[in-house]
Design an enzyme around this catalytic site. Structure first.
Site, PDB file in Angstrom:
ATOM      1  N   SER A  72      34.417  27.214  64.107  1.00 37.78           N
ATOM      2  CA  SER A  72      34.496  26.425  65.347  1.00 37.78           C
ATOM      3  C   SER A  72      34.696  24.925  65.090  1.00 37.78           C
ATOM      4  O   SER A  72      34.086  24.085  65.773  1.00 37.78           O
ATOM      5  CB  SER A  72      33.264  26.670  66.220  1.00 37.78           C
ATOM      6  OG  SER A  72      33.209  28.032  66.612  1.00 37.78           O
TER       7      SER A  72
ATOM      8  N   GLU B  36      31.342  29.776  55.693  1.00 40.71           N
ATOM      9  CA  GLU B  36      31.641  30.069  57.090  1.00 40.71           C
ATOM     10  C   GLU B  36      30.550  30.979  57.675  1.00 40.71           C
ATOM     11  O   GLU B  36      30.620  32.206  57.532  1.00 40.71           O
ATOM     12  CB  GLU B  36      32.991  30.775  57.204  1.00 40.71           C
ATOM     13  CG  GLU B  36      34.146  29.951  56.687  1.00 40.71           C
ATOM     14  CD  GLU B  36      35.462  30.437  57.263  1.00 40.71           C
ATOM     15  OE1 GLU B  36      36.108  29.666  57.973  1.00 40.71           O
ATOM     16  OE2 GLU B  36      35.821  31.603  57.032  1.00 40.71           O
TER      17      GLU B  36
ATOM     18  N   HIS C 128      37.324  36.471  53.125  1.00 40.49           N
ATOM     19  CA  HIS C 128      37.052  36.035  54.506  1.00 40.49           C
ATOM     20  C   HIS C 128      36.185  37.087  55.196  1.00 40.49           C
ATOM     21  O   HIS C 128      36.369  38.285  54.995  1.00 40.49           O
ATOM     22  CB  HIS C 128      38.360  35.812  55.274  1.00 40.49           C
ATOM     23  CG  HIS C 128      38.125  35.139  56.592  1.00 40.49           C
ATOM     24  ND1 HIS C 128      37.689  35.824  57.704  1.00 40.49           N
ATOM     25  CD2 HIS C 128      38.212  33.834  56.961  1.00 40.49           C
ATOM     26  CE1 HIS C 128      37.531  34.961  58.711  1.00 40.49           C
ATOM     27  NE2 HIS C 128      37.849  33.750  58.288  1.00 40.49           N
TER      28      HIS C 128
HETATM   29  P1  PGA Z   1      37.357  29.439  63.859  1.00 39.12           P
HETATM   30  O1  PGA Z   1      37.623  30.340  62.579  1.00 39.12           O
HETATM   31  O2  PGA Z   1      37.747  28.019  63.505  1.00 39.12           O
HETATM   32  O3  PGA Z   1      38.227  30.025  64.937  1.00 39.12           O
HETATM   33  O4  PGA Z   1      35.907  29.528  64.180  1.00 39.12           O
HETATM   34  C1  PGA Z   1      37.339  29.899  61.273  1.00 39.12           C
HETATM   35  C2  PGA Z   1      37.712  30.945  60.256  1.00 39.12           C
HETATM   36  O5  PGA Z   1      37.484  32.141  60.507  1.00 39.12           O
HETATM   37  O6  PGA Z   1      38.253  30.629  59.176  1.00 39.12           O
END
Ligand code: PGA
Length: 220
Positions: free
Chosen positions: A183, A145, A96
């Protein structure tokens, strides 16, 4: 219809009592019509409560870990190894962007974590923020991401995310499923999951609220 994966990454949030409240609410919703793979990734301290409530309530979600030690059992103070995680979890997140940034994870440690997860029979969701990041062999599920979209309320466009997920699959033939993260909300989720190359979503902020997370699962 595609078999979608809907994952909730709780990050460093929730106490045991907040977790119980979340589970009480979440498990009161109707899941009869839903055949999606649902996983939540709580902090290590919450595993026991989550497992306990999921046993006594209806078992509808799987538990995943947000991290794994790059070592096995032994004298590795502060680390939680694959065998310990496997007692509670079926899956683990590796790579991550927050772990890469704040824990300064490099490719050597990520590769070791992948080996440990495989040795403990844990499924991996391997996170990348661009097509240029290395993906170890044996990874079947990748979450794309983009950094600009995480926690900002500014998601990527479904078209862009779909194109990058396709590139990830083309470049890494062992990758079978690609998720989009950044998001994701109940309103935008279907834009992503209706795309050919997007097999699910990794949800951060919105997964902390059981109603929003349920709505995401429903709308996906
Ligand atoms: P978010 O985070 O949905 O708050 O943007 C996604 C993630 O970091 O897995």
């Amino acid at each position: 219809m595609k078999d979608l994966i809907i994952a909730g990454n709780w990050k460093s949030n929730k106490t045991t009592s907040e977790t119980k409240e979340w589970l009480d609410k979440f498990t009161s919703f109707d899941f009869n019509f839903i055949n999606k793979k649902i996983i939540i990734f709580p902090s290590f301290t919450l595993f026991f409560s989550v497992q306990f409530y999921l046993l006594t309530l209806k078992s509808i979600i799987e538990i995943g870990a947000q991290d794994i030690s790059s070592f096995g059992e032994g004298a590795y103070t502060s680390m939680i190894n694959g065998k310990q995680i496997k007692e509670f979890c079926s899956m683990v997140l590796i790579g991550h962007s927050e772990a890469r940034e704040y824990l300064k994870e490099d490719q050597v440690s990520l590769d070791q974590k992948v080996k440990q997860a495989i040795a403990s029979n844990l499924e991996i969701i391997y996170c990348v923020s661009s097509v240029d990041q290395e993906i170890p062999e044996n990874i079947h599920i990748v979450a794309y991401e983009p950094l600009f979209a995480i926690g900002t309320g500014k998601p990527d466009t479904p078209e862009d995310a779909n194109r990058i997920c396709q590139e990830l699959k083309n470049k890494n033939i062992h990758v079978k499923y690609t998720l989009y993260g950044g998001s994701v909300t109940p309103d935008n989720v279907n834009g992503f999951t209706s795309k050919n190359n997007i097999d699910g979503v990794l949800v951060g902020g919105a997964s902390l609220d059981p109603q929003l997370f349920y709505q995401i699962i429903k709308n996906a």
